[in-house]
Motif scaffolding. Structure first.
Motif, PDB file in Angstrom:
ATOM      1  N   TYR A 133       2.031  -0.106  -5.096  1.00 26.78           N
ATOM      2  CA  TYR A 133       2.921  -1.261  -5.257  1.00 26.78           C
ATOM      3  C   TYR A 133       3.583  -1.629  -3.935  1.00 26.78           C
ATOM      4  N   ASN A 134       4.058  -0.639  -3.191  1.00 27.87           N
ATOM      5  CA  ASN A 134       4.637  -0.931  -1.878  1.00 27.87           C
ATOM      6  C   ASN A 134       3.570  -1.437  -0.915  1.00 27.87           C
ATOM      7  N   GLY A 135       2.330  -1.001  -1.124  1.00 31.07           N
ATOM      8  CA  GLY A 135       1.250  -1.459  -0.258  1.00 31.07           C
ATOM      9  C   GLY A 135       0.952  -2.942  -0.385  1.00 31.07           C
ATOM     10  N   ILE A 136       1.102  -3.486  -1.591  1.00 37.13           N
ATOM     11  CA  ILE A 136       0.860  -4.921  -1.750  1.00 37.13           C
ATOM     12  C   ILE A 136       2.115  -5.754  -1.458  1.00 37.13           C
ATOM     13  N   LYS A 137       3.297  -5.109  -1.474  1.00 41.78           N
ATOM     14  CA  LYS A 137       4.535  -5.843  -1.198  1.00 41.78           C
ATOM     15  C   LYS A 137       4.807  -5.978   0.299  1.00 41.78           C
ATOM     16  N   HIS A 138       4.413  -4.974   1.074  1.00 35.16           N
ATOM     17  CA  HIS A 138       4.802  -4.932   2.484  1.00 35.16           C
ATOM     18  C   HIS A 138       3.565  -5.028   3.383  1.00 35.16           C
ATOM     19  N   ALA A 139       3.552  -6.044   4.232  1.00 36.43           N
ATOM     20  CA  ALA A 139       2.387  -6.289   5.083  1.00 36.43           C
ATOM     21  C   ALA A 139       2.193  -5.216   6.150  1.00 36.43           C
ATOM     22  N   ASN A 140       3.247  -4.448   6.449  1.00 38.31           N
ATOM     23  CA  ASN A 140       3.121  -3.415   7.480  1.00 38.31           C
ATOM     24  C   ASN A 140       2.530  -2.115   6.942  1.00 38.31           C
ATOM     25  N   ARG A 141       2.158  -2.122   5.653  1.00 37.00           N
ATOM     26  CA  ARG A 141       1.562  -0.927   5.065  1.00 37.00           C
ATOM     27  C   ARG A 141       0.070  -1.143   4.849  1.00 37.00           C
ATOM     28  N   ALA A 142      -0.635  -0.052   4.701  1.00 38.51           N
ATOM     29  CA  ALA A 142      -2.075  -0.129   4.478  1.00 38.51           C
ATOM     30  C   ALA A 142      -2.351  -0.826   3.146  1.00 38.51           C
ATOM     31  N   GLU A 143      -3.306  -1.744   3.169  1.00 32.22           N
ATOM     32  CA  GLU A 143      -3.646  -2.458   1.938  1.00 32.22           C
ATOM     33  C   GLU A 143      -4.391  -1.520   0.994  1.00 32.22           C
ATOM     34  N   PRO A 144      -3.924  -1.390  -0.242  1.00 34.86           N
ATOM     35  CA  PRO A 144      -4.563  -0.460  -1.174  1.00 34.86           C
ATOM     36  C   PRO A 144      -5.917  -0.974  -1.652  1.00 34.86           C
ATOM     37  N   ASP A 145      -6.755  -0.049  -2.083  1.00 36.18           N
ATOM     38  CA  ASP A 145      -8.057  -0.393  -2.638  1.00 36.18           C
ATOM     39  C   ASP A 145      -7.860  -1.131  -3.960  1.00 36.18           C
ATOM     40  N   MET A 146      -8.750  -2.082  -4.258  1.00 35.82           N
ATOM     41  CA  MET A 146      -8.601  -2.901  -5.465  1.00 35.82           C
ATOM     42  C   MET A 146      -8.629  -2.058  -6.736  1.00 35.82           C
ATOM     43  N   VAL A 147      -9.479  -1.044  -6.784  1.00 37.78           N
ATOM     44  CA  VAL A 147      -9.527  -0.195  -7.970  1.00 37.78           C
ATOM     45  C   VAL A 147      -8.192   0.522  -8.162  1.00 37.78           C
ATOM     46  N   ASP A 148      -7.574   0.958  -7.079  1.00 43.68           N
ATOM     47  CA  ASP A 148      -6.259   1.599  -7.186  1.00 43.68           C
ATOM     48  C   ASP A 148      -5.207   0.619  -7.676  1.00 43.68           C
ATOM     49  N   VAL A 149      -5.311  -0.638  -7.250  1.00 44.30           N
ATOM     50  CA  VAL A 149      -4.370  -1.667  -7.706  1.00 44.30           C
ATOM     51  C   VAL A 149      -4.516  -1.882  -9.209  1.00 44.30           C
ATOM     52  N   LEU A 150      -5.756  -2.009  -9.679  1.00 44.40           N
ATOM     53  CA  LEU A 150      -5.992  -2.235 -11.103  1.00 44.40           C
ATOM     54  C   LEU A 150      -5.523  -1.047 -11.940  1.00 44.40           C
ATOM     55  N   ASN A 151      -5.752   0.156 -11.445  1.00 42.38           N
ATOM     56  CA  ASN A 151      -5.295   1.333 -12.182  1.00 42.38           C
ATOM     57  C   ASN A 151      -3.778   1.425 -12.220  1.00 42.38           C
ATOM     58  N   ALA A 152      -3.122   1.058 -11.118  1.00 43.61           N
ATOM     59  CA  ALA A 152      -1.654   1.062 -11.096  1.00 43.61           C
ATOM     60  C   ALA A 152      -1.113   0.061 -12.108  1.00 43.61           C
ATOM     61  N   TRP A 153      -1.743  -1.105 -12.161  1.00 46.74           N
ATOM     62  CA  TRP A 153      -1.314  -2.115 -13.140  1.00 46.74           C
ATOM     63  C   TRP A 153      -1.525  -1.633 -14.570  1.00 46.74           C
ATOM     64  N   GLN A 154      -2.724  -1.142 -14.852  1.00 55.31           N
ATOM     65  CA  GLN A 154      -3.042  -0.747 -16.227  1.00 55.31           C
ATOM     66  C   GLN A 154      -2.164   0.404 -16.695  1.00 55.31           C
ATOM     67  N   ARG A 155      -1.979   1.388 -15.858  1.00 56.36           N
ATOM     68  CA  ARG A 155      -1.149   2.525 -16.257  1.00 56.36           C
ATOM     69  C   ARG A 155       0.325   2.144 -16.334  1.00 56.36           C
ATOM     70  N   GLY A 156       0.737   1.222 -15.486  1.00 57.18           N
ATOM     71  CA  GLY A 156       2.110   0.745 -15.576  1.00 57.18           C
ATOM     72  C   GLY A 156       2.383   0.059 -16.903  1.00 57.18           C
ATOM     73  N   VAL A 157       1.428  -0.763 -17.361  1.00 55.06           N
ATOM     74  CA  VAL A 157       1.557  -1.415 -18.665  1.00 55.06           C
ATOM     75  C   VAL A 157       1.611  -0.370 -19.775  1.00 55.06           C
TER      76      VAL A 157
END
Length: 446
Positions: free
Chosen positions: A387-411
């Motif tokens: 989540y911090n990776g997609i919010k802050h441009a100075n951080r490494a961009e997360p892998d798309m699969v990790d983003v989807l898993n973070a969303w799904q598990r958060g829900v």
């Protein structure tokens, strides 16, 4: 032809705005995928109808002659359409979109939130006394049917019979001055040619109020029930308004005698019901867990934690959106949930506001024990990083699969928290989550 307003309908009839000073005019009533609209023509820019769409004095000759422009009339909240098929009252009207020639004729479009069929005079249906909706999945969730189905196997052909039964309604009680109930029923709908008939098993979510209440007040209670079902099995349920009534619009016969309530058919822009899931999709929150008292507890929770729950619930509509958009939509809901729980724990508002994302997520997990189908601590680490990776441009961009898993598990975490908050035992919740469709994460294909 019956007085209907089906998708694709286009009718021409009289326009009545209940203002004696406006001229008589015909209009086009249309229902399309864009909504319910009427197209109003005018012959010259001084028409009061033109004033609903154009700015003060725009295109009026008096402006060029140095005179004050004619006073614009406000757009009416309700207007009436009438043709040979019958009257339709349009409520929640707004003016949007027009075309006109300079100093000449033009036309504009009024859009309506709700159409009330059969009303032939000015009735304040934007503040009804009652509203009925059909919420997909509600009847199944309640475990009620209004039909008895029987098959017999005699010596001859197999015989089948369907008998209607009277099922008890569910009186939920008063919620903010509005009485809420679930009313079962049935209907037989013949198709054209009468070669086929459809048997409908109905369940109407019903609200009533002693004093007229806004459409928003009524609908909020219906939407809360729909949101509960969405969270329970994570399926995009629909909530469609179908009937409304006003005490000053009773059922009246031709002799002028009144015969009690009259529930009018309602048409809204989108009345397509959601189809049920094709496979096995169980609920993690069941009516047996809540009963009537639990329904009221859910509505109170829905209101108290709306800042946290709304972003999570509405993200189910982001079907065409990518993982970044879904997580950006849902993440603030999780942040808000942790914050609101800290406030409920009597943490100082300033301290709760400055709590880290990790602290807020850990506060949510504190209510869930080991009920989740994954390690809570691992989820916190992963969610914070992604989540911090997609919010802050100075951080490494997360892998798309990790983003989807973070969303799904958060829900899933939010859904589990609601179930636990409403009294589902954690051991039972753990068992149900093992069968839930969201327990399976996304896997990267290499």
């Amino acid at each position: 032809m019956v007085n209907k307003l089906e998708m694709g309908t286009r009718r021409v009839g009289d326009f009545i705005d209940f203002d004696p000073d406006t001229p008589e005019v015909n209009m086009i009533l249309e229902r399309s995928e864009h909504g319910i609209s009427i197209t109003l023509p005018w012959s010259e820019p001084g028409s009061p109808y033109a004033g609903w769409f154009v700015g003060d004095g725009f295109m009026q000759p008096s402006v060029l002659e140095g005179e004050e422009p004619a006073e614009r009339k406000p757009v009416p909240k309700r207007v009436l359409f009438h043709d040979s098929h019958g009257p339709i009252l349009l409520t929640g009207c707004r003016a949007k979109g027009f075309h006109a020639n300079f100093w000449g004729p033009g036309s504009g479009t009024l859009w309506s939130r709700v159409a009330i069929l059969g009303v032939d005079h000015d009735v304040e249906y934007d503040k009804p006394h009652g509203l009925k909706t059909e919420i997909s999945g509600l009847r199944e969730w309640l475990g009620v049917t209004s039909w008895k189905e029987t098959y017999t196997w005699p010596d001859g052909p197999v015989a089948a019979s369907f008998s209607s039964v009277v099922a008890d309604k569910f009186e939920i009680g008063d919620v903010d001055g509005i009485a809420l109930s679930f009313v079962p029923g049935w209907a037989v709908v013949p198709e054209s040619g009468r070669d086929a008939r459809t048997l409908k098993d109905l369940m109407r979510c019903t609200t009533r109020s002693t004093d007229p209440r806004s459409w928003r007040d009524h609908y909020a209670k219906h939407r809360a029930i729909c949101d509960l079902l969405v969270l329970s099995r994570w399926w995009n349920e629909s909530c469609v308004e179908v009937l409304a009534y006003r005490e000053d619009d009773p059922l009246t016969t031709m002799d002028g005698k009144e015969h009690g309530e009259q529930w009018r058919n309602v048409v809204v822009s989108d009345d397509t019901p959601t189809a049920p899931p094709s496979g096995y999709r169980p609920h993690i929150i069941r009516f047996a867990d809540l009963q009537v008292g639990g329904i009221k507890a859910w509505i109170a929770l829905h209101d108290e934690f709306s800042r946290a729950l709304d972003p999570v619930i509405t993200c189910i509509n982001l079907k065409e959106a990518g993982g970044h958009t879904r997580l950006a939509h849902t993440g603030p809901g999780l942040e808000a949930l942790g914050y609101l729980l800290m406030i409920r724990d009597s943490v100082a508002e300033k301290d709760a506001a400055h709590a880290s994302l990790r602290a807020r997520l850990e506060r949510i997990l504190a209510d869930l024990g080991d009920s989740l189908p994954f390690e809570g601590a691992d989820w916190v680490d992963s969610f914070v990083e992604v989540y911090n990776g997609i919010k802050h441009a100075n951080r490494a961009e997360p892998d798309m699969v990790d983003v989807l898993n973070a969303w799904q598990r958060g829900v899933l975490v939010v859904r589990a928290w609601v179930a636990a908050e409403l009294g589902v035992p954690l051991d039972e919740l753990k068992t149900r989550l093992k069968d839930d469709s969201q327990q399976h994460g996304f896997v990267k294909v290499t």
